[in-house]
Design a protein around this motif. Structure first.
Motif, mmCIF file in Angstrom:
data_model
loop_
_atom_site.group_PDB
_atom_site.id
_atom_site.type_symbol
_atom_site.label_atom_id
_atom_site.label_comp_id
_atom_site.label_asym_id
_atom_site.label_seq_id
_atom_site.Cartn_x
_atom_site.Cartn_y
_atom_site.Cartn_z
ATOM 1 N N PRO A 340 20.538 17.733 -34.561
ATOM 2 C CA PRO A 340 19.447 18.690 -34.387
ATOM 3 C C PRO A 340 19.191 19.441 -35.699
ATOM 4 O O PRO A 340 20.146 19.828 -36.372
ATOM 5 C CB PRO A 340 19.984 19.642 -33.323
ATOM 6 N N VAL A 341 17.932 19.629 -36.062
ATOM 7 C CA VAL A 341 17.639 20.395 -37.273
ATOM 8 C C VAL A 341 16.953 21.720 -36.976
ATOM 9 O O VAL A 341 17.060 22.673 -37.741
ATOM 10 C CB VAL A 341 16.788 19.598 -38.290
ATOM 11 N N ARG A 342 16.281 21.799 -35.813
ATOM 12 C CA ARG A 342 15.466 22.988 -35.565
ATOM 13 C C ARG A 342 15.169 23.050 -34.078
ATOM 14 O O ARG A 342 14.878 22.025 -33.459
ATOM 15 C CB ARG A 342 14.160 22.792 -36.341
ATOM 16 N N LEU A 343 15.263 24.265 -33.508
ATOM 17 C CA LEU A 343 14.876 24.441 -32.107
ATOM 18 C C LEU A 343 13.484 25.051 -32.094
ATOM 19 O O LEU A 343 13.165 25.921 -32.907
ATOM 20 C CB LEU A 343 15.885 25.342 -31.395
ATOM 21 N N LEU A 344 12.662 24.576 -31.169
ATOM 22 C CA LEU A 344 11.263 25.006 -31.162
ATOM 23 C C LEU A 344 10.984 25.866 -29.942
ATOM 24 O O LEU A 344 11.464 25.569 -28.845
ATOM 25 C CB LEU A 344 10.349 23.771 -31.126
ATOM 26 N N GLY A 345 10.189 26.921 -30.139
ATOM 27 C CA GLY A 345 9.893 27.824 -29.034
ATOM 28 C C GLY A 345 8.404 27.911 -28.757
ATOM 29 O O GLY A 345 7.590 27.573 -29.613
ATOM 30 N N ASP A 346 8.082 28.363 -27.537
ATOM 31 C CA ASP A 346 6.665 28.562 -27.221
ATOM 32 C C ASP A 346 6.263 29.983 -27.580
ATOM 33 O O ASP A 346 7.050 30.734 -28.150
ATOM 34 C CB ASP A 346 6.388 28.228 -25.746
ATOM 35 N N GLU A 347 5.029 30.364 -27.195
ATOM 36 C CA GLU A 347 4.525 31.676 -27.616
ATOM 37 C C GLU A 347 5.289 32.829 -26.954
ATOM 38 O O GLU A 347 5.240 33.952 -27.420
ATOM 39 C CB GLU A 347 3.008 31.777 -27.374
ATOM 40 N N ASN A 348 6.046 32.536 -25.878
ATOM 41 C CA ASN A 348 6.827 33.595 -25.223
ATOM 42 C C ASN A 348 8.277 33.643 -25.698
ATOM 43 O O ASN A 348 9.109 34.320 -25.100
ATOM 44 C CB ASN A 348 6.822 33.395 -23.711
ATOM 45 N N GLY A 349 8.589 32.875 -26.716
ATOM 46 C CA GLY A 349 9.956 32.889 -27.221
ATOM 47 C C GLY A 349 10.904 32.057 -26.389
ATOM 48 O O GLY A 349 12.118 32.239 -26.438
ATOM 49 N N ARG A 350 10.351 31.138 -25.597
ATOM 50 C CA ARG A 350 11.179 30.281 -24.768
ATOM 51 C C ARG A 350 11.334 28.921 -25.420
ATOM 52 O O ARG A 350 10.375 28.371 -25.950
ATOM 53 C CB ARG A 350 10.501 30.100 -23.397
ATOM 54 N N LEU A 351 12.525 28.401 -25.349
ATOM 55 C CA LEU A 351 12.799 27.098 -25.940
ATOM 56 C C LEU A 351 11.908 26.030 -25.313
ATOM 57 O O LEU A 351 11.756 25.976 -24.097
ATOM 58 C CB LEU A 351 14.274 26.750 -25.700
ATOM 59 N N CYS A 352 11.323 25.145 -26.157
ATOM 60 C CA CYS A 352 10.526 24.058 -25.577
ATOM 61 C C CYS A 352 10.819 22.711 -26.217
ATOM 62 O O CYS A 352 10.343 21.686 -25.750
ATOM 63 C CB CYS A 352 9.034 24.380 -25.619
ATOM 64 N N GLY A 353 11.603 22.694 -27.260
ATOM 65 C CA GLY A 353 11.898 21.386 -27.856
ATOM 66 C C GLY A 353 12.954 21.480 -28.935
ATOM 67 O O GLY A 353 13.349 22.573 -29.348
#
Ligand SMILES: Cc1cc2nc3c(=O)[nH]c(=O)nc-3n(C[C@H](O)[C@H](O)[C@H](O)COP(=O)(O)OP(=O)(O)OC[C@H]3O[C@@H](n4cnc5c(N)ncnc54)[C@H](O)[C@@H]3O)c2cc1C
Ligand code: SF4
Ligand code: FES
Lengths: 464, 284
Positions: A340-353
């Protein structure tokens, strides 16, 4: 019966059934099957299996008793060297310890030593109890044990049996250490741990729960009230990946995830109040026992797609073979040679990818394992709604912070003598994960047995 | 088990409990907290210690009634028992002589502020208390606080009590009028963020106390992690107080919302269960 009899299969819950429950996966040997399996043992004059056992259980000895249908006799033999056989029979990595050495393994399959150990321990617990041990003559010395994992429980039992008055201090609200907060119910039913703890309480061991030594009262304060102490605070400091996005909602350390589910029973939410995210797609980083436990827990909580992401290849996975096998049977997807290199979040700060990169094996590194190197341009994204970081644990520094004389190594592990488990502070012994770094239940228990001997010597002689 | 001496609902959404916890009462210092578990099914909930009585072995806790756990807590009666209390946890406030200290409490944040304010006064500081709430009936410990402060300012969003305005408005006036050496701000995340932004401009050291999601409180789970000055810190062992100028409040606010959906589900189930059996289940 002889060696050519095949190793007796352990009946198990079918993967499609067990994926939806937290009941134990193996169903246990019947007495008949156990006797057949025990009959395979050659009763070697120089048993290699015993060399492979960290606490040198008299393995042919207890197996002989089983073969003769004397199950209580078998448990007595085991209890000479091990205090938690029902636990060890289930969680020890036998395939790399006793069973790896068993002579039968050279030509056939090794004797199922672990399964037999578990069988007799369960028999003792459920069918025919051993008479409770009679504690030795009461001694007027008091011993404090800090931490109630396998190391602490072992010392508690030994010293209580020897007649000392024993007090166990535990930070959490339930004693047992990793056995209750980490290892899941489907691998180690909690009633087994409870049974062991009740037995200690019946021996007169006092449990002070909800007490963190080192915060208000220091180790020094404890030593004013006790004649000796055993520090067994474990390896409870979660490591994180230190990649962007780890602060997002939905990113857990394995400790947090497993504690929510096991200790706090979030799998029974909302009957129990503690929640846990039940994702549709989750990632677990790491490939040790802790990672397998997390992934298999996620499956049971209804997650459709559980990815186990590991930067090396299958051969280097540190988990027990049985655990990774079980995980795969239950549908866990192994994304090996993936980092893993990076965790991605949505506009609410929730993990999405999670963005990952593919790896390939290069030259061997210091550990002798081939070093994984990134394949440039191979980045890709997996959609996930929760992630569990299971890449290891450091030593929890709370107790050491207020015990300046207690010598530690550069990783914060307490330094203890290898045979007596004495630390740099008079009267204080230490053992288990806090000394070795994250290791195994049996090693923690073995350290406990050595420490108990060291402590009794010290308490009897008074000389340090 | 911890015997409950009193448990009063002092406002529609605010409870005050006095409960046995002799070890905590003996050792607690301003700024520290406990983790409480009501019963076998309960979650582990961090609560700041507002007051303690060493001789009686009791501690005083204030709690906002917002979800299942706090509603259950509100339903407990004097004479009943709470299953687990562990503490005192976290670093105590660094109480020393700074000069002039402004203590700002928003809503239930006044509860943990009280021992800090008292400690600061005893350490020889000039203490100015600024207490804020949405409306006038939502204050706690107002009398106690006013006995401590050299100056006490009360304000409400709607002007129904004290001055009309936010605590930040009051702080602005105080900072304009005199030299301030330290600010301690405890309250909702947006309040602590606004105060910290204000004092950062003026270079006034500011402590805030964070209320992250927690489980063990010993640094074992990492669930309470916050970003402070770009570094990951664990609120339970490294905090709960941090330098307000360095805290990533937006991330804290976001992480606090992690279980919004589950909290609603739990609350609905709980209310339903209460209606069904008129009481909470057998085991719990
Ligand atoms: C998820 C998971 C799966 C595992 N699977 C296996 C497996 O299959 N096989 C195997 O052999 N091993 C396994 N292990 C490792 C094994 O559990 C540990 O090596 C073992 O539990 C270490 O025992 P211990 O007694 O040293 O400490 P722990 O079990 O860690 O117990 C330490 C206890 O001390 C308490 N404590 C800490 N600080 C304080 C303090 N200051 N005051 C009071 N109390 C304190 C903690 O709350 C804890 O209860 C696993 C570990 C994990 C996390
Ligand atoms: S090595 Fe295998 S066959 Fe020999 S005593 Fe041990 S279990 Fe029996
Ligand atoms: S609450 Fe678990 S580490 Fe802070």
């Amino acid at each position: 019966m002889n060696a050519k009899t095949p190793r007796q299969k352990m009946p198990e819950q079918r993967p499609e059934d067990r994926k939806r429950n937290f009941d134990e996966v193996p169903l246990g040997y019947t007495p008949e099957v156990a006797v057949v399996e025990a009959g395979r043992c050659l009763q070697c004059k120089k048993p290699l299996c015993v060399e492979g056992c960290p606490v040198s259980i008299n393995i042919p000895g207890f197996i002989k008793e089983i073969a003769e249908k004397n199950f209580i006799g078998a448990i007595k033999v085991i209890k000479e060297s091990s205090s938690l056989p029902a636990v060890c029979g289930r969680v020890c990595p036998q395939e790399s310890q006793c069973e790896a050495k068993c002579i039968l393994g050279k030509k056939f399959e090794p004797v199922a030593i672990g399964k037999l150990e578990g069988f007799v321990a369960d028999y003792e617990r459920e069918v025919e109890h051993l008479p409770a041990p009679v504690p030795g003559v009461k001694k007027d010395k008091k011993v404090a044990i800090i931490g109630s994992g396998p190391a602490g429980l072992t010392v508690a039992g030994e010293l209580a049996n020897a007649g000392y008055s024993v007090t166990v201090f535990e930070a959490l609200h339930t004693p047992g250490g990793v056995l209750v907060y980490g290892i899941p119910e489907f691998r180690l039913p909690k009633k087994i741990v409870t049974y062991e703890i009740d037995a200690l309480a019946a021996l007169g061991v006092e449990f002070v729960i909800n007490r963190i030594v080192g915060l208000s009262e220091s180790l020094g304060d404890i030593m004013k009230r006790f004649d000796a102490a055993f520090v067994a605070t474990g390896a409870g400091l979660p490591s994180f990946l230190n990649i962007p996005g780890e602060e997002l909602q939905g990113v857990y350390s394995a400790n947090e995830y497993l504690t929510r589910v096991n200790l706090m029973k979030a799998y029974k939410f909302p009957e129990y109040d503690t929640p846990v995210i039940r994702g549709n797609s989750m990632a677990v980083f790491g490939a040790g026992n802790v990672a397998m436990d997390s992934a298999r827990t996620a499956v049971r909580l209804g997650c459709d797609e559980v990815h186990l992401i590991y930067r090396r290849s299958r051969d280097e996975m540190p988990a027990r073979a049985e655990e990774s096998h079980h995980a795969e049977e239950e549908g866990v997807i192994f994304d090996l040679l993936t980092n893993p290199v990076r965790l991605l979040g949505d506009e609410n700060g929730r993990l999405c990818g999670v963005e990952c990169v593919k790896m390939e094996l290069g030259e061997p590194d210091d550990s002798g394992r081939r070093r994984p190197v990134e394949i440039k341009g191979s980045e890709f994204i997996i959609k996930i709604d929760a992630a569990i970081v299971a890449i290891g644990n450091g030593s929890n520094p709370i107790l050491q912070k207020t015990a300046p004389d207690l010598k530690c190594n550069k990783w914060g592990n307490i330094i203890a003598d290898e045979t007596t488990m004495k630390t740099s502070v008079k009267g204080v012994f230490a053992g288990g994960d806090i000394v070795t770094g994250a290791a195994t239940v049996i090693e923690a228990m073995g350290a406990g047995r050595k420490a108990a001997k060291g402590m009794i010597d010290y308490l009897e002689s008074g000389s340090w | 088990m911890h015997y409950i001496h009193s448990n009063d609902i002092i406002q529609p959404t605010l409870g005050k409990m006095v409960v046995d916890a002799p070890y905590v009462a003996e050792y607690r210092k301003p700024g520290q907290f406990i983790i409480l578990r009501i019963d076998e099914c309960g979650e582990r909930m961090p609560l700041t210690i507002s007051d303690a009585d060493k001789t009686k072995g009791t501690i005083t806790l204030f709690y906002q009634i917002v979800g299942t756990t706090t509603k259950k807590l509100a339903g407990m009666k004097a004479g009943e028992r709470v299953k687990d209390i562990v503490g005192p946890l976290g670093h105590p406030t660094e109480v020393e002589k700074y000069g002039t200290v402004v203590c700002i409490g928003g809503g239930i944040g006044i509860a943990p502020l009280y021992p800090i304010s008292k400690g600061m006064k005893e350490a020889g500081n000039k203490v100015i208390n600024i207490l804020g709430a949405r409306a006038g009936n939502l204050f706690i410990l107002e009398d106690e606080m006013s006995r401590i402060g050299d100056d006490n300012i009360v304000c409400t969003d709607d002007g129904s009590r004290g001055k009309k305005g936010f605590v930040t408005d009051m702080l602005r006036d105080v900072m304009a009028a005199e030299q301030v050496d330290l600010v301690v701000a405890i309250g909702p995340v947006p309040m602590m963020k606004a105060v910290s932004m204000q004092t950062k401009e003026k270079g006034i050291k500011t402590y805030v106390s964070l209320n992250s999601v927690m489980i063990d409180g010993t640094g074992m789970c990492g669930g309470c992690r916050v970003t402070v000055g770009g570094e990951t810190k664990f609120t339970c062992v490294d905090g709960p107080e941090f330098d307000g100028h360095l805290v990533d409040f937006d991330n804290l606010g976001s992480r606090l919302k992690t279980y919004h959906v589950e909290e609603k589900e739990s609350y609905t189930t709980y209310n339903h269960k209460c209606k069904l059996d008129g009481a909470v289940g057998d085991e719990c």
